[in-house]
Design an enzyme around this catalytic site. Structure first.
Site, mmCIF file in Angstrom:
data_model
loop_
_atom_site.group_PDB
_atom_site.id
_atom_site.type_symbol
_atom_site.label_atom_id
_atom_site.label_comp_id
_atom_site.label_asym_id
_atom_site.label_seq_id
_atom_site.Cartn_x
_atom_site.Cartn_y
_atom_site.Cartn_z
ATOM 1 N N TYR A 14 52.789 20.549 63.014
ATOM 2 C CA TYR A 14 51.658 19.792 62.475
ATOM 3 C C TYR A 14 50.308 20.330 62.952
ATOM 4 C CZ TYR A 14 55.227 16.468 61.100
ATOM 5 O OH TYR A 14 56.329 15.891 60.542
ATOM 6 N N HIS A 19 45.908 16.051 58.963
ATOM 7 C CA HIS A 19 46.230 14.790 59.636
ATOM 8 C C HIS A 19 46.004 14.871 61.147
ATOM 9 C CE1 HIS A 19 47.573 10.869 58.623
ATOM 10 N NE2 HIS A 19 48.847 10.964 58.955
ATOM 11 N N TYR A 64 54.592 9.588 66.713
ATOM 12 C CA TYR A 64 54.051 10.067 65.451
ATOM 13 C C TYR A 64 52.891 9.173 65.063
ATOM 14 C CZ TYR A 64 57.584 13.539 65.164
ATOM 15 O OH TYR A 64 58.343 14.632 65.441
ATOM 16 N N ASN A 66 52.171 7.160 62.751
ATOM 17 C CA ASN A 66 52.421 5.781 62.336
ATOM 18 C C ASN A 66 52.816 4.852 63.481
ATOM 19 O OD1 ASN A 66 51.966 6.970 59.891
ATOM 20 N ND2 ASN A 66 54.008 6.615 59.080
ATOM 21 N N ASP A 91 41.672 11.323 60.862
ATOM 22 C CA ASP A 91 41.307 11.891 59.571
ATOM 23 C C ASP A 91 41.037 10.768 58.583
ATOM 24 O OD1 ASP A 91 44.289 11.484 59.792
ATOM 25 O OD2 ASP A 91 44.161 11.892 57.651
ATOM 26 N N ASN A 112 47.405 5.183 58.451
ATOM 27 C CA ASN A 112 48.533 4.498 59.086
ATOM 28 C C ASN A 112 48.468 4.465 60.611
ATOM 29 O OD1 ASN A 112 49.786 3.623 56.732
ATOM 30 N ND2 ASN A 112 50.822 5.580 56.456
#
Length: 190
Positions: A14, A19, A64, A66, A91, A112
């Site tokens: 990632y 993100h 993560y 979320n 973001d 989220n």
């Protein structure tokens, strides 16, 4: 003491994605102060810096996106930091790429990570910095594939301009508070 949280996803795949711009901002701060991140007493990595007689904990949740709220609450409890002393950097698909927007409180706006932090804290009364990632002519048929996508070369150039501004805004928040930072860094999109 202030807590500045950069949101992102922890796996290396990632890195460089839209993100993870929250991670990018606090990585920049950590590097500029030459203080590396270390594992914390929860699912987070942290670096402690001092700026103008203010202790600042930089935080990267290792959950993560979320599930970021768990790491934020753990760090707040460990460091005994109140809600008014945190800044969450994330973001924002609703803002044009290369812009930032500071707010003292507000909804998750579809983000989220913010949504989970709001759930875990029980309200939305904490400062946040949203970093724009929206492209003008980009059709957004799939939000998740876009935000999890890597920055293009042009986007990287744009981010290289805004990331130092975001880092400065985070320091301003830490020393002078959210109102001062908002007045200084919130500017209309060009």
């Amino acid at each position: 003491m202030k807590l500045v949280i950069g949101l992102g996803n922890p796996e290396s795949k990632y890195s460089g994605t839209r993100h993870n711009v929250g991670f990018d901002v606090i990585d920049r701060l950590s590097e500029s102060f030459q203080i590396p991140f270390t594992a914390g007493k929860g699912k987070y990595h942290f670096a402690k810096i001092n700026w103008r007689n203010t202790a600042i904990v930089l935080l990267k949740p290792m959950t993560y996106m979320n599930l970021s709220g768990h790491a934020v609450v753990a760090a707040m409890n460990f460091y005994k930091i109140q809600r008014q002393d945190i800044l969450v950097i994330c973001d924002d698909l609703n803002l044009p790429s290369g812009t930032l927007r500071l707010r003292a409180k507000g909804s998750a706006g579809g983000q989220n990570g913010l949504k989970h932090i709001i759930e875990c804290l029980g309200n939305d009364e904490f400062a946040r910095m949203r970093v724009g990632i929206r492209l003008e002519d980009q059709p957004l048929s799939s939000f998740s594939s876009f935000v999890l996508g890597k920055f293009s070369e042009d986007e990287k150039k744009t981010m290289e301009k805004i990331l130092p501004v975001c880092a400065d805004a985070a320091l301003d928040f830490s020393v002078n508070g959210i109102e001062h930072a908002m007045n200084h860094y919130n500017k209309p999109a060009a």
